[in-house]
Structure formats: C-alpha cells, structure tokens
Design a protein around this motif. Structure first.
Motif, short mmCIF file in Angstrom:
data_model
loop_
_atom_site.label_atom_id
_atom_site.label_comp_id
_atom_site.label_asym_id
_atom_site.label_seq_id
_atom_site.Cartn_x
_atom_site.Cartn_y
_atom_site.Cartn_z
N VAL A 97 0.86 -1.16 -0.01
CA VAL A 97 0.18 0.25 -0.18
C VAL A 97 0.87 1.27 0.15
CG1 VAL A 97 -1.59 1.46 1.32
CG2 VAL A 97 -1.79 -1.23 1.12
N LEU A 98 1.82 1.21 0.79
CA LEU A 98 2.85 2.36 0.86
C LEU A 98 4.14 1.82 0.57
CD1 LEU A 98 3.92 5.21 1.56
CD2 LEU A 98 3.84 4.55 3.94
N MET A 99 4.44 2.10 -0.89
CA MET A 99 5.58 1.30 -1.50
C MET A 99 6.64 2.24 -1.81
SD MET A 99 3.53 -0.38 -4.64
CE MET A 99 2.52 1.17 -5.28
N THR A 100 7.67 1.66 -1.78
CA THR A 100 9.07 2.30 -1.97
C THR A 100 9.47 2.32 -3.33
OG1 THR A 100 10.17 1.64 0.28
CG2 THR A 100 11.54 2.33 -1.52
N ARG A 101 9.65 3.38 -4.08
CA ARG A 101 10.10 3.53 -5.54
C ARG A 101 11.25 4.34 -5.63
NH1 ARG A 101 6.92 -0.21 -7.56
NH2 ARG A 101 4.64 0.49 -7.65
N HIS A 102 11.99 4.08 -6.77
CA HIS A 102 13.11 4.79 -6.93
C HIS A 102 13.08 6.18 -6.53
CE1 HIS A 102 17.15 5.36 -8.76
NE2 HIS A 102 16.55 6.25 -9.33
N GLY A 103 13.64 6.50 -5.84
CA GLY A 103 13.91 7.96 -5.37
C GLY A 103 12.60 8.55 -4.52
N GLY A 104 11.98 7.58 -4.05
CA GLY A 104 10.77 8.24 -3.31
C GLY A 104 9.78 7.16 -2.78
N TYR A 105 8.30 7.68 -2.58
CA TYR A 105 7.26 6.53 -2.33
C TYR A 105 6.04 6.90 -2.96
CZ TYR A 105 10.86 6.46 1.49
OH TYR A 105 11.87 6.03 2.32
N GLN A 106 5.15 5.88 -2.72
CA GLN A 106 3.82 6.04 -3.59
C GLN A 106 2.92 5.05 -2.74
OE1 GLN A 106 3.92 4.48 -7.65
NE2 GLN A 106 1.59 4.11 -7.78
N LEU A 107 1.89 5.81 -2.34
CA LEU A 107 0.69 5.25 -1.59
C LEU A 107 -0.41 4.76 -2.74
CD1 LEU A 107 -0.50 5.19 1.28
CD2 LEU A 107 -2.08 7.09 0.65
#
Length: 279
Positions: A97-107
């Motif tokens: 749900v709260l994902m780590t992405r390249h350079g940041g985060y995504q809900l």
C-alpha cells in the motif's frame, strides 16, 4: 481504505485509523494521499517537513517516519487473530500500500477512496457539462463535488511549503466549482434559491468580483434592481479602499446595463465567472 482530506484528516482501513498523532508523519501521509498513484520524491517529502533547512539526518528520519506509517497500516490491515504482517485472505500488506519507489514513495489505494480526487473528478465532469450547455447536469455534479467538503482542506494538519501549495490549489478549485454551480443555477432560473447563499458568500468574500456579479444577477432577475445596484456600489467601495482598484470592465458593464434597464437583460443576466476575483 478511505481517506478524507477536505476537512479534518481522516484515513481508515477496516480495522482502524491510520492517521498518526505526530505532526510530521501526518504531513507525510497527507501529501502521499494527495498524490496517490504517483511517486512522491523523497526530496519533496523532506522539503515539506523541513523546508530548505533539512538536517543531515533528514533521509534517515524520513525512513523512520515511513516505517511508523507502515506499522499503522499493518495494524489496520491485519485482524487481531492474525500474526503481524501475515494476511490469510489476500489482503494487501503495508508495503504493497505504501510502496518504496526509486527516489521516493507511492501510496496505492483503490479509485474513489480519496475525497480530494473524487472532488476533482466530479468537478471535471461538472465543468464539462457546463461548457456543453447542460446546466442541470452541471449543477448536480458540482453540487455533489462540493458536498464532499467538510471544512477547510487539511484543517488539522500542520502544513509545510509543499502542502501549503496543495491546500491553496484545492481551495481555489473549490471556489471555482462553487461559482460554476451558482452560474448553472442562475442559467436554470433558480434565482430565489441562490439569493440567501450569495448574500452570505459576498459577506465572507468582500473582494470577490465573480460572487458579487452573480449576486447582482440574482437580485436583478428577482426584481430587486435597487439591491443589485447597491451590491455593485458596495463592491466598488471595498475594492477601492482595500486594493485601490475599480471593478473589472465586465462587472461595470453589467452595472451600466442594469442602470439603463437594458432590454437584453430580460433574456437572462450574464452570470458566468469573472476572471479577476481577489479573495
């Protein structure tokens, strides 16, 4: 999950709230929710939390806040009789749900779960209906969009540089939707229905030319010509005293047409938004 940003901050999953009590994690979750579905760079999150004076420890501290948010998510996603982090019926894990992405985060939440996004969706449909001349549909859709607001956006969240801009954008969109909804109602001849509403709105926003023009339109169409002229005079005096300017050319033309009892007004007073509308 349901997330409400248009008023007090509410974020709930099946088994409880996921809104942190600490100020900075609340800011992070609010910003991630506003940009749900997209990657929010870590640099943007740090700018929101610390402005242009991020401490050396900012990246590590940000990761700690993300970890705390995931723990809240995991508690809300997992029934009490399950082991932490384990879902026996296909429910997502916190990291999904709260994902780590390249350079940041995504809900990542389901469509329609966030009231701010739903507001923008309905507003877009309403504005399109208005542009197409379907004023009944525009009024209904914009009314539905405005009903999602429960107060000022993120009223109980401490905001930094990034959230300040997001809140301003939302509040401007709210005012645009309100003006367009009133304009649609005026096109439908609902003058009496909007008179009291506009009386309150012009008192709350004494420098807003668009609302005053609509108030004049509703008053004139209701046979209250002298009140419409008085509304203009009040707007002119306030703009002059507060900003040192006169009403826009469009509002002046409306006033002059009313003074002259222009027969073109009998077909309906123009009531669309006025471009210059200081608040």
């Amino acid at each position: 999950m349901q997330i409400k940003l248009l008023g007090p901050f509410i974020a709930r999953e099946h088994h409880g709230s996921i809104v942190p009590s600490a100020a900075k994690p609340r800011q992070i979750l609010a910003l991630l929710a506003l940009r749900s579905g997209g990657i929010v760079p870590a640099a943007t999150l740090m700018e929101e939390l610390w402005g242009d004076r991020s401490p050396r420890s900012a990246p590590t501290t940000l990761q700690t806040y993300i970890l705390k948010l995931r723990r809240l998510l995991e508690q809300a996603l997992t029934p009490g009789d399950d082991l932490p982090g384990i879902s026996g019926d296909g429910r997502p894990h916190a990291k999904e749900v709260l994902m780590t992405r390249h350079g940041g985060y995504q809900l990542d939440v389901e469509p329609g779960a966030i009231d701010a996004q739903e507001f923008e969706r309905l507003q877009g449909f309403g504005q399109s209906a208005f542009a197409a001349g379907d004023f009944a549909a525009a009024s209904t859709l914009l009314r539905q969009a405005l009903a999602l607001w429960r107060g000022p956006a993120l009223v109980d969240v401490r905001t930094g540089l990034v959230l300040d801009i997001e809140v301003l954008r939302l509040e401007e969109a709210r005012m645009t939707a309100l003006e367009s909804r009133i304009a649609a109602d005026l096109r439908l001849g609902r003058y009496g229905q909007v008179l009291s509403e506009l009386a309150v709105l012009t008192a709350q926003h004494p420098l807003h030319e668009g609302l005053h023009a609509q108030f004049m339109a509703a008053q004139y169409a209701s046979g209250r010509v002298w009140q419409a002229l008085q509304t203009y005079q009040r707007l002119r005096a306030t703009l002059g005293a507060e900003l040192g300017i006169a009403p826009s050319a469009r509002v002046r033309r409306l006033y002059e047409a009313m003074l002259a009892a222009d027969s073109s007004l009998d077909a309906g007073v123009p009531a669309g938004p006025v471009l210059r509308s200081p608040v």
